[in-house]
Design a protein around this motif. Structure first.
Motif, PDB file in Angstrom:
ATOM      1  N   PHE A   7       4.710   5.985  -1.765  1.00 28.28           N
ATOM      2  CA  PHE A   7       3.852   5.136  -2.593  1.00 28.28           C
ATOM      3  C   PHE A   7       4.634   4.656  -3.812  1.00 28.28           C
ATOM      4  CE2 PHE A   7       0.334   7.521  -0.541  1.00 28.28           C
ATOM      5  CZ  PHE A   7      -0.416   6.442  -0.111  1.00 28.28           C
ATOM      6  N   PRO A   8       4.434   3.386  -4.204  1.00 28.23           N
ATOM      7  CA  PRO A   8       5.084   2.919  -5.429  1.00 28.23           C
ATOM      8  C   PRO A   8       4.543   3.695  -6.628  1.00 28.23           C
ATOM      9  CG  PRO A   8       3.650   1.213  -4.489  1.00 28.23           C
ATOM     10  CD  PRO A   8       3.616   2.385  -3.565  1.00 28.23           C
ATOM     11  N   ASN A   9       5.392   3.943  -7.588  1.00 32.16           N
ATOM     12  CA  ASN A   9       4.986   4.680  -8.781  1.00 32.16           C
ATOM     13  C   ASN A   9       4.575   3.671  -9.844  1.00 32.16           C
ATOM     14  OD1 ASN A   9       4.535   6.598 -10.680  1.00 32.16           O
ATOM     15  ND2 ASN A   9       6.681   7.071 -11.048  1.00 32.16           N
ATOM     16  N   ASN A  10       3.284   3.302  -9.821  1.00 32.10           N
ATOM     17  CA  ASN A  10       2.791   2.337 -10.801  1.00 32.10           C
ATOM     18  C   ASN A  10       1.331   2.635 -11.143  1.00 32.10           C
ATOM     19  OD1 ASN A  10       1.130   1.163  -8.770  1.00 32.10           O
ATOM     20  ND2 ASN A  10       2.815  -0.153  -8.104  1.00 32.10           N
ATOM     21  N   LEU A  11       0.768   1.856 -12.048  1.00 32.71           N
ATOM     22  CA  LEU A  11      -0.610   2.101 -12.477  1.00 32.71           C
ATOM     23  C   LEU A  11      -1.628   1.860 -11.368  1.00 32.71           C
ATOM     24  CD1 LEU A  11      -0.531   0.539 -16.058  1.00 32.71           C
ATOM     25  CD2 LEU A  11      -0.619   2.956 -15.437  1.00 32.71           C
ATOM     26  N   ILE A  12      -1.292   0.990 -10.417  1.00 29.69           N
ATOM     27  CA  ILE A  12      -2.240   0.683  -9.349  1.00 29.69           C
ATOM     28  C   ILE A  12      -2.398   1.866  -8.404  1.00 29.69           C
ATOM     29  CG2 ILE A  12      -2.683  -0.831  -7.367  1.00 29.69           C
ATOM     30  CD1 ILE A  12      -1.307  -3.066  -8.990  1.00 29.69           C
ATOM     31  N   THR A  13      -1.306   2.548  -8.098  1.00 30.36           N
ATOM     32  CA  THR A  13      -1.417   3.709  -7.206  1.00 30.36           C
ATOM     33  C   THR A  13      -1.973   4.897  -7.955  1.00 30.36           C
ATOM     34  OG1 THR A  13       0.897   4.224  -7.589  1.00 30.36           O
ATOM     35  CG2 THR A  13       0.366   3.050  -5.574  1.00 30.36           C
ATOM     36  N   GLY A  14      -1.557   5.083  -9.208  1.00 33.32           N
ATOM     37  CA  GLY A  14      -2.102   6.129 -10.059  1.00 33.32           C
ATOM     38  C   GLY A  14      -2.391   7.419  -9.331  1.00 33.32           C
ATOM     39  N   SER A  15      -3.665   7.809  -9.288  1.00 31.54           N
ATOM     40  CA  SER A  15      -4.066   9.057  -8.636  1.00 31.54           C
ATOM     41  C   SER A  15      -4.707   8.778  -7.272  1.00 31.54           C
ATOM     42  CB  SER A  15      -5.020   9.835  -9.544  1.00 31.54           C
ATOM     43  OG  SER A  15      -6.161   9.054  -9.815  1.00 31.54           O
ATOM     44  N   LEU A  16      -4.268   7.719  -6.619  1.00 29.75           N
ATOM     45  CA  LEU A  16      -4.832   7.330  -5.314  1.00 29.75           C
ATOM     46  C   LEU A  16      -4.848   8.487  -4.318  1.00 29.75           C
ATOM     47  CD1 LEU A  16      -5.806   4.955  -3.426  1.00 29.75           C
ATOM     48  CD2 LEU A  16      -3.419   4.810  -2.716  1.00 29.75           C
ATOM     49  N   THR A  17      -3.759   9.229  -4.247  1.00 32.11           N
ATOM     50  CA  THR A  17      -3.666  10.287  -3.233  1.00 32.11           C
ATOM     51  C   THR A  17      -4.604  11.458  -3.508  1.00 32.11           C
ATOM     52  OG1 THR A  17      -1.799  11.293  -4.380  1.00 32.11           O
ATOM     53  CG2 THR A  17      -1.294   9.695  -2.636  1.00 32.11           C
ATOM     54  N   LYS A  18      -5.213  11.486  -4.663  1.00 33.05           N
ATOM     55  CA  LYS A  18      -6.185  12.536  -4.972  1.00 33.05           C
ATOM     56  C   LYS A  18      -7.615  12.109  -4.639  1.00 33.05           C
ATOM     57  CE  LYS A  18      -3.268  14.578  -8.542  1.00 33.05           C
ATOM     58  NZ  LYS A  18      -2.154  14.513  -7.688  1.00 33.05           N
ATOM     59  N   GLN A  19      -7.778  10.861  -4.209  1.00 27.03           N
ATOM     60  CA  GLN A  19      -9.103  10.326  -3.879  1.00 27.03           C
ATOM     61  C   GLN A  19      -9.480  10.684  -2.439  1.00 27.03           C
ATOM     62  OE1 GLN A  19     -10.737   9.086  -6.408  1.00 27.03           O
ATOM     63  NE2 GLN A  19      -8.871   9.275  -7.610  1.00 27.03           N
ATOM     64  N   LYS A  20     -10.764  10.698  -2.168  1.00 32.58           N
ATOM     65  CA  LYS A  20     -11.269  10.887  -0.802  1.00 32.58           C
ATOM     66  C   LYS A  20     -11.604   9.525  -0.216  1.00 32.58           C
ATOM     67  CE  LYS A  20     -13.125  15.463  -1.471  1.00 32.58           C
ATOM     68  NZ  LYS A  20     -14.228  16.379  -1.264  1.00 32.58           N
ATOM     69  N   ASN A  21     -11.486   9.415   1.097  1.00 32.02           N
ATOM     70  CA  ASN A  21     -11.879   8.205   1.828  1.00 32.02           C
ATOM     71  C   ASN A  21     -11.202   6.941   1.280  1.00 32.02           C
ATOM     72  OD1 ASN A  21     -13.586   9.742   3.483  1.00 32.02           O
ATOM     73  ND2 ASN A  21     -15.199   9.641   1.950  1.00 32.02           N
ATOM     74  N   ILE A  22      -9.888   6.952   1.285  1.00 33.57           N
ATOM     75  CA  ILE A  22      -9.107   5.806   0.831  1.00 33.57           C
ATOM     76  C   ILE A  22      -9.153   4.735   1.921  1.00 33.57           C
ATOM     77  CG2 ILE A  22      -6.826   5.011   0.082  1.00 33.57           C
ATOM     78  CD1 ILE A  22      -6.220   8.087  -0.417  1.00 33.57           C
ATOM     79  N   PRO A  23      -9.519   3.491   1.595  1.00 36.22           N
ATOM     80  CA  PRO A  23      -9.514   2.426   2.605  1.00 36.22           C
ATOM     81  C   PRO A  23      -8.091   2.166   3.098  1.00 36.22           C
ATOM     82  CG  PRO A  23     -10.651   1.729   0.600  1.00 36.22           C
ATOM     83  CD  PRO A  23      -9.974   3.027   0.290  1.00 36.22           C
ATOM     84  N   CYS A  24      -7.976   1.987   4.411  1.00 33.19           N
ATOM     85  CA  CYS A  24      -6.670   1.727   5.014  1.00 33.19           C
ATOM     86  C   CYS A  24      -6.888   1.077   6.379  1.00 33.19           C
ATOM     87  CB  CYS A  24      -5.857   3.017   5.153  1.00 33.19           C
ATOM     88  SG  CYS A  24      -6.637   4.283   6.183  1.00 33.19           S
ATOM     89  N   THR A  25      -5.816   0.848   7.089  1.00 36.74           N
ATOM     90  CA  THR A  25      -5.867   0.340   8.460  1.00 36.74           C
ATOM     91  C   THR A  25      -4.945   1.208   9.295  1.00 36.74           C
ATOM     92  OG1 THR A  25      -6.224  -1.919   7.685  1.00 36.74           O
ATOM     93  CG2 THR A  25      -5.414  -1.666   9.940  1.00 36.74           C
ATOM     94  N   ILE A  26      -5.415   1.624  10.475  1.00 39.25           N
ATOM     95  CA  ILE A  26      -4.510   2.324  11.387  1.00 39.25           C
ATOM     96  C   ILE A  26      -3.929   1.291  12.333  1.00 39.25           C
ATOM     97  CG2 ILE A  26      -5.789   4.494  11.235  1.00 39.25           C
ATOM     98  CD1 ILE A  26      -6.623   3.965  14.213  1.00 39.25           C
ATOM     99  N   ARG A  27      -2.668   1.469  12.665  1.00 38.77           N
ATOM    100  CA  ARG A  27      -1.986   0.556  13.581  1.00 38.77           C
ATOM    101  C   ARG A  27      -1.106   1.416  14.494  1.00 38.77           C
ATOM    102  NH1 ARG A  27       0.394  -4.354  10.671  1.00 38.77           N
ATOM    103  NH2 ARG A  27      -1.788  -4.956  10.694  1.00 38.77           N
ATOM    104  N   VAL A  28      -1.398   1.360  15.811  1.00 43.18           N
ATOM    105  CA  VAL A  28      -0.683   2.210  16.762  1.00 43.18           C
ATOM    106  C   VAL A  28      -0.047   1.352  17.846  1.00 43.18           C
ATOM    107  CG1 VAL A  28      -0.896   4.121  18.406  1.00 43.18           C
ATOM    108  CG2 VAL A  28      -2.349   4.078  16.356  1.00 43.18           C
ATOM    109  N   SER A  29       1.232   1.559  18.062  1.00 45.15           N
ATOM    110  CA  SER A  29       1.961   1.012  19.207  1.00 45.15           C
ATOM    111  C   SER A  29       2.734   2.206  19.751  1.00 45.15           C
ATOM    112  CB  SER A  29       2.858  -0.149  18.799  1.00 45.15           C
ATOM    113  OG  SER A  29       3.788   0.260  17.811  1.00 45.15           O
ATOM    114  N   ASP A  30       4.056   2.144  19.760  1.00 48.59           N
ATOM    115  CA  ASP A  30       4.812   3.349  20.070  1.00 48.59           C
ATOM    116  C   ASP A  30       4.902   4.240  18.833  1.00 48.59           C
ATOM    117  OD1 ASP A  30       6.404   1.447  18.817  1.00 48.59           O
ATOM    118  OD2 ASP A  30       8.252   2.247  19.667  1.00 48.59           O
ATOM    119  N   ARG A  31       4.558   3.675  17.670  1.00 49.18           N
ATOM    120  CA  ARG A  31       4.477   4.404  16.403  1.00 49.18           C
ATOM    121  C   ARG A  31       3.038   4.374  15.911  1.00 49.18           C
ATOM    122  NH1 ARG A  31       9.137   2.496  12.383  1.00 49.18           N
ATOM    123  NH2 ARG A  31       7.535   3.349  11.046  1.00 49.18           N
TER     124      ARG A  31
END
Length: 128
Positions: A7-31
């Motif tokens: 994660f970039p170290n900036n004010l926008i990311t802040g404590s994002l990883t400490k939050q629950k239910n972070i919006p995201c998108t899953i993308r699966v191919s061979d990865r």
């Protein structure tokens, strides 16, 4: 499931990883990738230690295209080491089924009964 992400170290990311239910998108191919568009710049993590069969029992694969899965999701992370997180909770959204749990409390969730599950369970009756 473990996600490796820088994660970039900036004010926008802040404590994002400490939050629950972070919006995201899953993308699966061979990865298996998880895209976080709520941060700037958009950040992509790679999921390690995942099982395609167990994932597909909990998240429907789509036909055709580059990705078997390209779906909106909610994720909760638990920090393991720098740039490495345990997937504590992961829910994928489908218009037909709503939020489907994939990971719950760091373990694969009980699979959702999807519309095509009636072949496997003779007592299954679809919701009206």
């Amino acid at each position: 499931m473990i996600i490796h992400i820088d994660f970039p170290n900036n004010l926008i990311t802040g404590s994002l990883t400490k939050q629950k239910n972070i919006p995201c998108t899953i993308r699966v191919s061979d990865r298996f990738e998880i895209i976080f568009s709520v941060v700037f710049p958009q950040t992509v993590g790679t999921v390690l230690l995942w099982d395609r069969k167990l994932l597909e029992e909990r998240a429907i694969a789509r036909a055709g295209g580059t990705y078997t899965h390209d779906e909106p999701a909610l994720i909760t992370l638990g920090e393991k080491t720098e740039n490495s997180y345990e997937v504590v909770d992961l829910f994928v959204f489908y218009n037909d089924f709503g939020w489907c749990p994939v990971i719950n409390n760091s373990k694969y969730a009980i699979p959702t009964k999807f519309w095509d599950s009636d072949d496997e369970d003779p007592d299954y009756v679809p919701k009206a």
